[in-house]
Design a protein around this motif. Sequence first.
Motif, PDB file in Angstrom:
ATOM      1  N   ILE A   1     -19.467  30.778  12.075  1.00 12.21           N
ATOM      2  CA  ILE A   1     -20.461  31.778  11.677  1.00 12.21           C
ATOM      3  C   ILE A   1     -20.623  31.757  10.164  1.00 12.21           C
ATOM      4  O   ILE A   1     -19.630  31.810   9.428  1.00 12.21           O
ATOM      5  CB  ILE A   1     -20.041  33.184  12.154  1.00 12.21           C
TER       6      ILE A   1
ATOM      7  N   ILE B   1     -23.857  31.816  23.078  1.00 19.10           N
ATOM      8  CA  ILE B   1     -22.411  31.636  22.936  1.00 19.10           C
ATOM      9  C   ILE B   1     -21.678  32.087  24.196  1.00 19.10           C
ATOM     10  O   ILE B   1     -20.768  31.388  24.687  1.00 19.10           O
ATOM     11  CB  ILE B   1     -21.896  32.376  21.686  1.00 19.10           C
TER      12      ILE B   1
ATOM     13  N   ALA C   1     -29.084  38.361  16.635  1.00 21.31           N
ATOM     14  CA  ALA C   1     -27.943  38.848  17.404  1.00 21.31           C
ATOM     15  C   ALA C   1     -28.090  38.538  18.890  1.00 21.31           C
ATOM     16  O   ALA C   1     -27.156  38.054  19.535  1.00 21.31           O
ATOM     17  CB  ALA C   1     -27.789  40.354  17.193  1.00 21.31           C
TER      18      ALA C   1
ATOM     19  N   VAL D   1     -16.477  28.641  17.576  1.00 17.01           N
ATOM     20  CA  VAL D   1     -17.710  29.248  17.060  1.00 17.01           C
ATOM     21  C   VAL D   1     -17.572  29.380  15.551  1.00 17.01           C
ATOM     22  O   VAL D   1     -16.592  29.940  15.050  1.00 17.01           O
ATOM     23  CB  VAL D   1     -17.973  30.624  17.700  1.00 17.01           C
TER      24      VAL D   1
ATOM     25  N   ALA E   1     -27.932  34.609  19.649  1.00 17.39           N
ATOM     26  CA  ALA E   1     -26.593  34.078  19.376  1.00 17.39           C
ATOM     27  C   ALA E   1     -25.602  34.519  20.450  1.00 17.39           C
ATOM     28  O   ALA E   1     -24.833  33.714  20.974  1.00 17.39           O
ATOM     29  CB  ALA E   1     -26.123  34.512  17.997  1.00 17.39           C
ATOM     30  N   ALA E   2     -25.634  35.800  20.783  1.00 19.38           N
ATOM     31  CA  ALA E   2     -24.705  36.319  21.780  1.00 19.38           C
ATOM     32  C   ALA E   2     -24.938  35.671  23.138  1.00 19.38           C
ATOM     33  O   ALA E   2     -23.987  35.270  23.820  1.00 19.38           O
ATOM     34  CB  ALA E   2     -24.842  37.836  21.887  1.00 19.38           C
TER      35      ALA E   2
ATOM     36  N   SER F   1     -22.270  41.831  17.499  1.00 15.63           N
ATOM     37  CA  SER F   1     -22.910  41.581  18.800  1.00 15.63           C
ATOM     38  C   SER F   1     -22.269  40.399  19.507  1.00 15.63           C
ATOM     39  O   SER F   1     -22.036  40.434  20.720  1.00 15.63           O
ATOM     40  CB  SER F   1     -24.407  41.330  18.620  1.00 15.63           C
ATOM     41  N   ILE F   2     -21.975  39.349  18.741  1.00 15.87           N
ATOM     42  CA  ILE F   2     -21.337  38.162  19.325  1.00 15.87           C
ATOM     43  C   ILE F   2     -19.951  38.518  19.858  1.00 15.87           C
ATOM     44  O   ILE F   2     -19.602  38.187  20.998  1.00 15.87           O
ATOM     45  CB  ILE F   2     -21.246  37.030  18.290  1.00 15.87           C
TER      46      ILE F   2
ATOM     47  N   ALA G   1     -23.506  29.458  14.192  1.00 16.28           N
ATOM     48  CA  ALA G   1     -24.534  30.477  14.026  1.00 16.28           C
ATOM     49  C   ALA G   1     -24.931  30.524  12.562  1.00 16.28           C
ATOM     50  O   ALA G   1     -24.133  30.938  11.708  1.00 16.28           O
ATOM     51  CB  ALA G   1     -24.025  31.835  14.500  1.00 16.28           C
TER      52      ALA G   1
END
Length: 433
Positions: A258, A239, A232, A256, A235-236, A269-270, A226
């Motif tokens: 970041i 993923i 947000a 993941v 990405a969420a 958020s993720i 990300a």
Amino acid sequence: MEIAKAARKAANTLKTLSNDKRTSALKAIHDHLRDHKDIILESNRLDLQLAEQADLSPALIKRLDLNKGDKFDVMLQGVLDVAALEDPVGRQSILRELDDGLVLERVASPVGVLLVIFEARPEVIANIGALAIKSGNAAILKGGKESSHTFQSMAEVIRTALAKTSVPTDSLQLIATREKVADLLHCDKYIDMVIPRGSNELVRSIKRSTTIPVLGHADGICSIYANKDATAEMAAEIIVDSKTNYPAGCNAVETVLIHQDTQFDVLRSILVALLDAGVTVKLEHNLYTRAREALPDEPKIVEAAEEDFDTEFLALTVAVKYVESLQEAIDHINEHGSHHTDCIITENALDAAAFQKGVDSAGVFWNASTRFADGYRYGFGTEVGISTNKLHARGPVGLEGLMSYQYLLKGKGHIAGNYVGAGGNRHFTHKDL
């Protein structure tokens, strides 16, 4: 040895059959599997029951299950999809005049005989069988003992179907014992390619045990990076889909990354989306400290160990860490990934291009779930597996990956001795037609 010889003989016949005859055989296989669905699924339920009693891993049981959802029907449709594909045999890639009346042609030809060894995944019988026949290859299939009842039911149905077609029944042979596999791995005179599908241990064991070329991958450590401008919501969603759509898949995300300058609301958020989906999130130390401050009582947040970033979890678990830059993300993936499928989430086209050029993987995605790494989704009809090799075939392997080629030369009494380089003074024209 006799199995391999029979497969070679069948392959020599199969490659001469017309596309119509090969396609008719696939439709016969489809119809017989469809008509015997209840019997096959009952055999599969027995295998599942025995697998649970034997306390096999959840990931393996998921691969074994043909009863789940529309998996059986998708398998059937895969056979028809392959049948509908353009004939790969004889496809021309070069037509070149070497000189007056001397014409060179390069055409696609089958690899020959495939040895396919798999654990669980009984749908492999239909997938590989369809691709092998369509591409003019013979295949010897060995399933794991955990799928033995399903394997036997499907094998009987498929051989019955082939017996009613022009395709030799030995074009698809099914074996049941490890001893036969050990013998076949030394039959490099008759077998041209080995395709293992299963655990890392299986693939590595096969590679150590044969001089026959092996097509496949040992690990599916897929990563998503990300970027600092990732939103947000996107990405969420990407993923979570990459992790939870099918956690046991080799194209599920395991790591993941970041960017450390990412806004904390994006990170939150993720994490929340993953936690809400039932995922255990393993965070490297700095990230773990921040997450613990925001979500102090969350039991599925744990601190990651160094080896977690070299692990294919094949479960609802993911490892997450900060990186300082795009280049660090690329370096991490190239060092710790398995060169399968990786993704960047960003709105920056230049960063996306740098990521896609820099990551040394079979699939490198931009703003898309790693779960798209699949032969069916690529329009290959189905696949024999995913290859992380760089020679011959890479990524999801469909018909094209089961083809080699031949050079066909047509002359009019031409001899090499008349040409420069072989004693003569005549020059080649090398004109593409």
